[in-house]
Design an enzyme around this catalytic site. Structure first.
Site, short mmCIF file in Angstrom:
data_model
loop_
_atom_site.label_atom_id
_atom_site.label_comp_id
_atom_site.label_asym_id
_atom_site.label_seq_id
_atom_site.Cartn_x
_atom_site.Cartn_y
_atom_site.Cartn_z
N ASP A 1 -1.36 -9.43 -30.93
CA ASP A 1 -1.60 -10.84 -31.25
C ASP A 1 -0.93 -11.23 -32.57
OD1 ASP A 1 -2.52 -13.29 -30.46
OD2 ASP A 1 -4.55 -13.02 -31.24
N LYS B 1 -13.69 -21.10 -36.37
CA LYS B 1 -14.40 -20.64 -35.18
C LYS B 1 -13.43 -19.97 -34.23
CE LYS B 1 -18.31 -23.87 -35.07
NZ LYS B 1 -19.42 -22.93 -35.06
N GLY B 2 -13.95 -19.02 -33.46
CA GLY B 2 -13.16 -18.34 -32.44
C GLY B 2 -13.87 -18.44 -31.10
N GLY B 3 -13.43 -17.63 -30.16
CA GLY B 3 -13.99 -17.69 -28.82
C GLY B 3 -15.43 -17.24 -28.72
N PHE B 4 -15.87 -16.37 -29.64
CA PHE B 4 -17.21 -15.81 -29.54
C PHE B 4 -18.12 -16.17 -30.71
CE2 PHE B 4 -14.51 -12.78 -27.14
CZ PHE B 4 -15.12 -12.93 -25.89
N GLY B 5 -17.63 -16.94 -31.65
CA GLY B 5 -18.49 -17.27 -32.78
C GLY B 5 -17.70 -17.88 -33.92
N GLU B 6 -18.29 -17.83 -35.11
CA GLU B 6 -17.70 -18.49 -36.27
C GLU B 6 -17.40 -17.50 -37.38
OE1 GLU B 6 -20.94 -21.14 -36.99
OE2 GLU B 6 -21.87 -19.83 -38.48
N LYS C 1 -17.36 -12.53 -39.86
CA LYS C 1 -17.10 -12.95 -38.48
C LYS C 1 -18.38 -12.72 -37.68
CE LYS C 1 -13.61 -12.18 -34.85
NZ LYS C 1 -12.37 -11.42 -34.53
N LEU D 1 -15.55 -21.23 -42.20
CA LEU D 1 -14.10 -21.27 -42.42
C LEU D 1 -13.34 -21.52 -41.13
CD1 LEU D 1 -13.84 -18.23 -44.86
CD2 LEU D 1 -13.92 -20.66 -45.47
#
Length: 550
Positions: A314, A197-202, A218, A195
């Site tokens: 955030d 991706k972020g800084g450390f994974g998907e 996550k 769905l």
């Protein structure tokens, strides 16, 4: 030439949408799996978990869905206890009603419970309160009903709760607690499309094999976390999510590890994020009635975090997700931080365009930064750009900082109502002590005229219909071909310190979320059916002291 990327996306979306549909009813495979499940024996459960449970009424009988359900079943077996429970349900119904219907419910409640001949004696009221109610005028009755409610709750916390602990219903609760605590790993889920991706994974969509419940997973890459010193941040996010139980914040259901990833299994929000709706659905911006509704729910979520001494840090439309029904929740608590007594927050965190002046100037800060970001988000929902950016040309980081610190917000569009302008100005006050939500200890943004159409008590009870419902046949996510792949992280080795942190992270099912899943998917009623037969198989090879429920 065949577009393989488009084909891959079509296949992924089709499988994902089919899984969402199948979670609404029992497929043959799901039925087969469920027939093999059974609760562990009462004696095993009692020995395993009884000593580890804190005998707290609020936790067992109110917060935990299975505990609440079994406690109600127990109360139904004792007429005096059932009478108290019925009365409290009637009071709750009255509290949530509006207008003339609320007046009618009060009259009905008073007539039924307090006027002679009443339907059963509410002995828990005591002579003094009973006498006051009998002599009261109509205008005084709402206050007295609330006092009676307090007396009813205090009564249930006493003898009924003690008797519950010595009943078969409590033994059944312990059986479910033993079930809840079994180890969780990736074999308990089907995995579907990515769905995001972020800084450390998907983040990918997953489905619990034995209940059909859909979630978002996550997956945080262990090596990437260690390389970027993000392990403690991942653990903090998990621990904060465990504490949070609000309909306006994504819920954590499971936390587990694989050989390569730390996994957080959370609410799946199929309606996409607010940023997507602002910029990609119809005309840019969101109509004002939706802005008011989403802002009301966001305020409730932020207030819940603040009540737990947590600063979100955030807040932005991209982190606000819509569910199937059109309700929204805050997500991504990776930057959230617990406020420690007497200790200031100094670390710069947040997203450019939403950070408060005190963060940009490296001052100590606290809860007011979330309200500043709230003002930016309301403005963006209406205008389709943040308040201190130029909508027609790119704004540099330095210019954005200068405008945030120096410029007053302007409202160039007619879509801003006077109430919208006012709440934005108040949220975007430069000094935190002048900011809505932070001016006094009891400064409540929900009381602002912008929310005059919202009944917050009904909103929090899930009784307000959302103004927009997402299309169930649409995948509100980027094409999988547009989601960039991560490069492999090399040269990272794990030590005993890492292993201990991974173990602290991997705690399995989160009680409240897990119990809600068990009830919502019908498994609670199914396994509690005394006439139910259990068959073998359906465990996917997992080994456990009890049959796998997940």
């Amino acid at each position: 030439m065949c577009d393989m990327g488009g084909l891959d996306n079509l296949i992924a979306n089709t499988a994902y949408l089919q899984a969402r549909k199948s979670s609404e009813g029992d497929a043959k495979e799901l039925q087969k799996r469920r027939k093999s499940l059974s609760l562990p024996p009462p004696d095993v459960s009692r020995n395993e978990v009884k000593e580890t449970i804190t005998l707290d009424y609020q936790s067992i009988c109110v917060e935990q869905p299975i505990g609440q359900r079994l406690f109600k079943d127990f109360l139904a077996t004792v007429p005096e206890y059932k009478l108290a429970e019925d009365f409290l349900e009637e009071v709750k119904e009255w509290e949530l009603e509006e207008g003339s219907a609320k007046e009618q419910l009060m009259e009905k409640l008073v007539s039924r419970r307090f006027k002679e001949p009443a339907e059963g004696s509410l002995n828990f009221l005591g002579k003094d309160l009973s006498s006051r109610i009998q002599q009261a005028q109509s205008k005084d009755m709402p206050e007295l009903i609330l006092l009676a409610k307090d007396s009813g709750n205090a009564f249930l916390m006493d003898a009924p709760f003690q008797d519950f602990q010595n009943s078969p219903f409590y033994d059944r609760f312990l059986q479910w607690k033993a079930f809840e605590r079994q180890p969780i790993n990736q074999k308990y889920f089907y995995e579907f499309r990515i769905l995001g991706k972020g800084g450390f994974g998907e983040v990918c969509a997953i489905q619990v094999k034995n209940t059909g419940q859909m979630y978002a997973c996550k997956k945080l890459d262990k090596k990437r976390l260690k390389k970027k010193n993000g392990e403690k941040m991942a653990l903090l996010e998990k621990e904060i999510l465990e504490k949070v139980h609000s309909p306006f914040i994504v819920s954590l259901a499971y936390a587990y590890e694989t050989k390569t990833h730390l996994c957080l299994v959370m609410s799946l929000m199929n309606g996409g994020d607010l940023k997507f709706h602002i910029y990609n659905v119809g005309d840019k911006g969101v109509e004002i009635k939706r802005v008011i509704f989403y802002s009301a729910q966001i305020c409730c979520g932020i207030l819940h975090l603040h009540s737990l001494k947590i600063v979100y840090r955030d807040m932005k439309p991209e982190n606000v997700l819509l569910d199937d029904h059109g309700n929204c929740r805050l997500s991504d608590l990776g930057l959230a931080v617990k406020v420690k007594e007497g200790k200031a927050i100094t670390q710069r965190a947040g997203t450019n365009g939403y950070m408060a002046p005190e963060i940009l100037t490296d001052e100590d800060y606290s809860y007011p930064v979330d309200w500043f970001a709230m003002g930016c988000s309301i403005f963006e929902m209406i205008a389709a750009y943040t308040p201190f950016r130029d909508p027609k040309e790119k704004t540099s980081k330095e210019e954005l900082k200068r405008k945030t610190l120096e410029d007053e917000v302007v409202f160039p569009l007619p879509t801003f109502t006077e109430e919208a302008k006012d709440i934005c100005r108040l949220f975007l006050a430069k000094k935190p002590q002048n900011r809505l939500g932070s001016r006094t200890n009891d400064d409540d943004p929900r009381k602002h005229a912008f929310f005059k159409s919202i009944n917050f008590q009904r909103l929090e009870a899930g009784m307000v219909d959302p103004p927009f419902v997402p299309d169930p046949s649409v995948v509100y996510a980027k094409d999988i071909s547009d989601i960039a792949d991560f490069s492999e992280v090399k040269g990272i080795e794990f030590d005993d310190k890492d292993a201990k942190l991974f173990k602290r992270f991997s705690t399995g099912a989160v009680p409240i979320s897990w119990q809600k899943e068990i009830i919502d998917t019908g498994l609670f009623d199914e396994l509690n059916d005394p006439s139910r037969e259990v068959t073998g198989g359906g465990n996917s090879g997992e080994k456990s002291g009890v049959c796998s429920i997940l």
